[in-house]
Design a protein around this motif. Structure first.
Motif, PDB file in Angstrom:
ATOM      1  N   GLU A 238       0.866  -1.171   0.000  1.00  0.00           N
ATOM      2  CA  GLU A 238       0.000   0.000   0.000  1.00  0.00           C
ATOM      3  C   GLU A 238       0.906   1.225   0.000  1.00  0.00           C
ATOM      4  OE1 GLU A 238      -3.760   1.364   2.601  1.00  0.00           O
ATOM      5  OE2 GLU A 238      -1.850   1.480   3.673  1.00  0.00           O
ATOM      6  N   VAL A 239       0.731   2.086  -0.993  1.00  0.00           N
ATOM      7  CA  VAL A 239       1.528   3.307  -1.095  1.00  0.00           C
ATOM      8  C   VAL A 239       0.597   4.500  -0.929  1.00  0.00           C
ATOM      9  CG1 VAL A 239       3.030   4.703  -2.563  1.00  0.00           C
ATOM     10  CG2 VAL A 239       3.180   2.206  -2.640  1.00  0.00           C
ATOM     11  N   MET A 240       0.951   5.388  -0.034  1.00  0.00           N
ATOM     12  CA  MET A 240       0.187   6.611   0.175  1.00  0.00           C
ATOM     13  C   MET A 240       1.147   7.786   0.230  1.00  0.00           C
ATOM     14  SD  MET A 240      -2.771   5.739   3.009  1.00  0.00           S
ATOM     15  CE  MET A 240      -3.500   7.359   2.722  1.00  0.00           C
ATOM     16  N   TYR A 241       0.734   8.896  -0.349  1.00  0.00           N
ATOM     17  CA  TYR A 241       1.498  10.122  -0.180  1.00  0.00           C
ATOM     18  C   TYR A 241       0.619  11.326  -0.478  1.00  0.00           C
ATOM     19  CZ  TYR A 241       2.391   9.095  -5.222  1.00  0.00           C
ATOM     20  OH  TYR A 241       2.290   8.753  -6.553  1.00  0.00           O
ATOM     21  N   LEU A 242       0.999  12.450   0.122  1.00  0.00           N
ATOM     22  CA  LEU A 242       0.418  13.732  -0.260  1.00  0.00           C
ATOM     23  C   LEU A 242       1.186  14.225  -1.481  1.00  0.00           C
ATOM     24  CD1 LEU A 242      -0.010  15.470   3.212  1.00  0.00           C
ATOM     25  CD2 LEU A 242      -1.735  14.266   1.878  1.00  0.00           C
ATOM     26  N   LEU A 243       0.498  14.944  -2.342  1.00  0.00           N
ATOM     27  CA  LEU A 243       1.112  15.374  -3.597  1.00  0.00           C
ATOM     28  C   LEU A 243       0.742  16.814  -3.899  1.00  0.00           C
ATOM     29  CD1 LEU A 243       2.681  14.448  -6.195  1.00  0.00           C
ATOM     30  CD2 LEU A 243       0.427  14.053  -7.213  1.00  0.00           C
ATOM     31  N   ASP A 244       1.767  17.639  -4.090  1.00  0.00           N
ATOM     32  CA  ASP A 244       1.558  18.997  -4.609  1.00  0.00           C
ATOM     33  C   ASP A 244       1.661  18.919  -6.123  1.00  0.00           C
ATOM     34  OD1 ASP A 244       1.448  19.986  -2.007  1.00  0.00           O
ATOM     35  OD2 ASP A 244       3.605  20.289  -1.922  1.00  0.00           O
ATOM     36  N   ALA A 245       0.549  19.136  -6.822  1.00  0.00           N
ATOM     37  CA  ALA A 245       0.553  18.998  -8.276  1.00  0.00           C
ATOM     38  C   ALA A 245      -0.667  19.691  -8.871  1.00  0.00           C
ATOM     39  CB  ALA A 245       0.549  17.523  -8.677  1.00  0.00           C
ATOM     40  N   PRO A 246      -0.560  20.180 -10.107  1.00  0.00           N
ATOM     41  CA  PRO A 246      -1.723  20.784 -10.795  1.00  0.00           C
ATOM     42  C   PRO A 246      -2.711  19.708 -11.228  1.00  0.00           C
ATOM     43  CG  PRO A 246       0.171  20.716 -12.269  1.00  0.00           C
ATOM     44  CD  PRO A 246       0.665  20.274 -10.926  1.00  0.00           C
ATOM     45  N   ASP A 247      -3.947  20.116 -11.479  1.00  0.00           N
ATOM     46  CA  ASP A 247      -5.002  19.173 -11.827  1.00  0.00           C
ATOM     47  C   ASP A 247      -4.655  18.341 -13.054  1.00  0.00           C
ATOM     48  OD1 ASP A 247      -6.188  20.547  -9.811  1.00  0.00           O
ATOM     49  OD2 ASP A 247      -7.988  21.122 -10.897  1.00  0.00           O
ATOM     50  N   GLU A 248      -4.086  18.981 -14.081  1.00  0.00           N
ATOM     51  CA  GLU A 248      -3.817  18.239 -15.319  1.00  0.00           C
ATOM     52  C   GLU A 248      -2.774  17.145 -15.105  1.00  0.00           C
ATOM     53  OE1 GLU A 248      -1.533  22.202 -15.389  1.00  0.00           O
ATOM     54  OE2 GLU A 248      -3.563  21.472 -14.895  1.00  0.00           O
ATOM     55  N   ALA A 249      -1.851  17.350 -14.181  1.00  0.00           N
ATOM     56  CA  ALA A 249      -0.845  16.326 -13.912  1.00  0.00           C
ATOM     57  C   ALA A 249      -1.457  15.139 -13.166  1.00  0.00           C
ATOM     58  CB  ALA A 249       0.302  16.923 -13.090  1.00  0.00           C
ATOM     59  N   VAL A 250      -2.473  15.406 -12.346  1.00  0.00           N
ATOM     60  CA  VAL A 250      -3.106  14.330 -11.584  1.00  0.00           C
ATOM     61  C   VAL A 250      -3.875  13.387 -12.498  1.00  0.00           C
ATOM     62  CG1 VAL A 250      -4.854  13.853  -9.815  1.00  0.00           C
ATOM     63  CG2 VAL A 250      -3.173  15.667  -9.471  1.00  0.00           C
ATOM     64  N   HIS A 251      -4.452  13.904 -13.563  1.00  0.00           N
ATOM     65  CA  HIS A 251      -5.141  13.028 -14.518  1.00  0.00           C
ATOM     66  C   HIS A 251      -4.169  12.018 -15.117  1.00  0.00           C
ATOM     67  CE1 HIS A 251      -7.915  11.679 -17.603  1.00  0.00           C
ATOM     68  NE2 HIS A 251      -6.994  11.936 -18.514  1.00  0.00           N
ATOM     69  N   ARG A 252      -2.992  12.476 -15.501  1.00  0.00           N
ATOM     70  CA  ARG A 252      -1.984  11.555 -16.048  1.00  0.00           C
ATOM     71  C   ARG A 252      -1.480  10.598 -14.972  1.00  0.00           C
ATOM     72  NH1 ARG A 252      -0.446  16.490 -18.394  1.00  0.00           N
ATOM     73  NH2 ARG A 252       1.240  16.742 -16.870  1.00  0.00           N
ATOM     74  N   LEU A 253      -1.360  11.101 -13.742  1.00  0.00           N
ATOM     75  CA  LEU A 253      -0.910  10.250 -12.642  1.00  0.00           C
ATOM     76  C   LEU A 253      -1.881   9.105 -12.406  1.00  0.00           C
ATOM     77  CD1 LEU A 253       0.909   9.651 -10.167  1.00  0.00           C
ATOM     78  CD2 LEU A 253      -0.541  11.222  -8.865  1.00  0.00           C
ATOM     79  N   ARG A 254      -3.174   9.396 -12.440  1.00  0.00           N
ATOM     80  CA  ARG A 254      -4.167   8.341 -12.225  1.00  0.00           C
ATOM     81  C   ARG A 254      -4.045   7.250 -13.285  1.00  0.00           C
ATOM     82  NH1 ARG A 254      -9.267  10.344  -9.110  1.00  0.00           N
ATOM     83  NH2 ARG A 254      -9.994   8.285  -9.695  1.00  0.00           N
ATOM     84  N   GLU A 255      -3.841   7.648 -14.535  1.00  0.00           N
ATOM     85  CA  GLU A 255      -3.681   6.667 -15.596  1.00  0.00           C
ATOM     86  C   GLU A 255      -2.454   5.796 -15.351  1.00  0.00           C
ATOM     87  OE1 GLU A 255      -3.509   8.933 -19.172  1.00  0.00           O
ATOM     88  OE2 GLU A 255      -5.704   9.064 -19.385  1.00  0.00           O
ATOM     89  N   ARG A 256      -1.373   6.427 -14.920  1.00  0.00           N
ATOM     90  CA  ARG A 256      -0.137   5.684 -14.669  1.00  0.00           C
ATOM     91  C   ARG A 256      -0.308   4.714 -13.502  1.00  0.00           C
ATOM     92  NH1 ARG A 256       4.056   2.752 -15.631  1.00  0.00           N
ATOM     93  NH2 ARG A 256       5.917   3.188 -14.407  1.00  0.00           N
ATOM     94  N   LEU A 257      -0.879   5.174 -12.391  1.00  0.00           N
ATOM     95  CA  LEU A 257      -1.040   4.322 -11.220  1.00  0.00           C
ATOM     96  C   LEU A 257      -2.053   3.215 -11.461  1.00  0.00           C
ATOM     97  CD1 LEU A 257      -0.967   6.953  -8.323  1.00  0.00           C
ATOM     98  CD2 LEU A 257       0.869   5.436  -9.077  1.00  0.00           C
TER      99      LEU A 257
END
Length: 534
Positions: A238-257
């Protein structure tokens, strides 16, 4: 009843206390998505963070301040899959109820509906029979009660009771909605915790407090033998972290994860996010966060500890673990007394390997990452190793020369905290630079570089560009010493020209005879030269 700041404060504290009393029973229900027996504890810690934030509000705080504080605190303090989802529930309610104009039964129903939509959207692959479906039923029941009320301002009591009752009815149905729950004879643990939270909300609104908060027990005859839990399935971490990031970067992050694992939940907004995912490659999940923004407060938990057995007990004593890719650098760290974890050039070491090395090193361990890319992974590995009982500290060394400077002042006879402070100060007092050869054309902070150009970097930023390694090295060294310095460390790489370090030492004798110079062969592939100035 108006959900003002005082009511929000009472609700959060009552919910935290109720979860504190029932968390053991909720933990015992926990079989989905992973049978790790911590859902009640995670929900309790999440709501406790919100309650502490509410209690810290000044006496004159209004509704907006109260809701904003509890939503933000829950986001920052969320633990586990259900805790992250619950933090999004609080955010959704805050969006609606944070205005004094939005009160009464209709507003409460709207808040729960909005919270349900946000929570479901945060989960990459929603599953029925979980906290999401129970929240949806609570919102539907609240809406029906509100519509039946003649005036929303007087219908908040009935709406709150309806929401709690709807959640309880939906909770009982979860056993038949999810096979793993049916096989184990339990309701969903996260949903059970949500029911406790909604019961507490109804209690505060109606001023009718239950004698106890019900958590349905496992169905008779379905309990596993003592000491056994369902066999864990799926990814191992289980990996958890807080992330400082713009909204558009989070969309790509979700796809990657989503491609790396499951149980993906991403909540938050306005540049701050809480990320939760189950993966086999924890390092890759952290790297994905680094690509999207700035991850912090990393937490990595081994999900299959119950079946794999407890981690090896740490050896007694103080130790230093250093991460490096080069043979010569590895030898330098080992000669200075560190245990070395090797990584491939340009890559981070496997999380499991680093965590095991830390745990095996001793019961007091200092970790030297020696690269910016390794720092976040080292924090995660240290967090995992701490679960084994060791005291772990990560010195934020971003370069090998900083790690060597920290190791030079390491004293195992000092108190652990004092030793860490001394090593951290030594690393921080060491300016670092390096040379590398450009592989392609690029725009840098000092102009355009072309393939074959030599780049001189200071603290990670390009400071100069030239054609010859020795020429650029002299420029970088002079610039680094312009701010003062007593000791220079030069570590030649595998592709350094013969006599490079010796030529620089001669250069310093002419211009800075007061400076002490240490020469080493690091055998690093990528960088012809590493420079440290203390």
């Amino acid at each position: 009843m108006v959900l003002d700041a005082a009511a929000v404060r009472r609700w959060c504290r009552l919910a935290a206390d109720a979860l504190g009393r029932t968390r053991g029973e909720i933990d015992a229900l926990n079989v989905f998505p992973v049978p790790d027996g911590d859902t009640g504890t995670n929900l309790h810690l999440t709501v406790l963070a919100a309650a502490d934030a509410a209690d810290a509000l000044p006496s004159g705080a209004g509704e907006a301040d109260a809701w904003r504080a509890v939503a933000q605190a829950a986001l920052l303090g969320a633990r586990g899959n259900s805790g992250v989802i619950l933090s999004q529930v609080l955010r959704g309610m805050a969006d609606v109820l944070g205005s004094p104009a939005e009160q009464g039964g209709a507003a409460l129903a709207e808040a729960l509906e909005h919270a349900s939509v946000l929570a479901r959207a945060a989960v990459e692959h929603p599953v029925e029979g979980t906290i999401l479906s129970v929240l949806g039923e609570a919102a539907s029941a609240a809406s029906a009660a509100s519509e039946a009320s003649e005036a929303s301002a007087t219908g908040v009591d009935g709406t709150a009771r309806a929401a709690a009752g709807g959640a309880r009815r939906a909770l009982r149905r979860t056993t038949g909605q999810l096979d793993v729950l049916a096989r184990s004879g339990v309701v969903d643990a996260g949903a059970a915790g949500l029911c406790v939270v909604l019961d507490a909300l109804a209690a505060v609104i109606t001023d009718e407090y239950p004698e106890h908060y019900e958590v349905p027990a496992r169905t008779a005859g379905t309990a596993p033998p003592p000491g056994e839990r369902p066999e864990p399935q799926g990814p191992g971490y289980e990996v958890m972290y807080l992330l400082d990031a713009p909204d558009e970067a989070v969309h790509r992050l979700r796809e990657r994860l989503d491609g790396l694992g499951d149980s993906l939940v991403v909540v938050g907004g306005d540049g701050l996010w809480n990320v939760h995912v189950h993966v086999d490659d924890a390092g890759a999940a952290i790297e994905a966060g680094l690509a999207a923004g700035r991850p912090h407060r990393l937490r990595v938990t081994y999900l299959h500890a119950a079946s794999a057995g407890e981690p090896h007990a740490p050896h007694a004593g103080r130790a230093v673990v250093a991460v490096t890719a080069a043979d010569g650098l590895a030898a330098l760290f080992e000669e200075a007394g560190a245990r070395v974890v090797r990584r491939e050039p340009g890559a981070v070491p496997p999380l499991a390997l680093l965590a095991e090395a830390i745990l095996a090193a001793g019961d007091e361990v200092v970790v030297l990452p020696n690269e910016p890319e390794v720092l976040a992974l080292a924090e995660a590995a240290a967090e995992r190793a701490r679960d084994g009982g060791a005291r772990i500290a990560v010195v934020p060394a971003k370069a090998s020369v900083q790690g060597l400077a920290a190791l030079a002042v390491h004293d195992p006879l000092r108190r652990f905290g004092d030793d860490v402070i001394a090593m951290t100060r030594a690393a921080g007092a060491t300016r670092f630079g390096h040379l590398e050869v450009a592989a392609e054309e690029a725009v840098t902070s000092v102009g355009l570089c072309r393939p074959g150009d030599v780049l001189g970097l200071i603290e990670g930023d390009v400071a100069t560009i030239g054609a010859g390694i020795a020429e650029v090295a002299r420029r970088v060294l002079d610039r680094m010493l312009s701010g003062g310095g007593e000791l220079v460390t030069l570590i030649a790489g595998r592709n350094a020209p013969p006599g490079l370090a010796e030529g620089l030492e001669e250069h310093l004798r002419g211009g800075r005879p007061d400076v002490e110079v240490c020469l080493y062969d690091g055998a690093q592939r990528r960088y012809p030269l590493l420079i440290g100035v203390e």
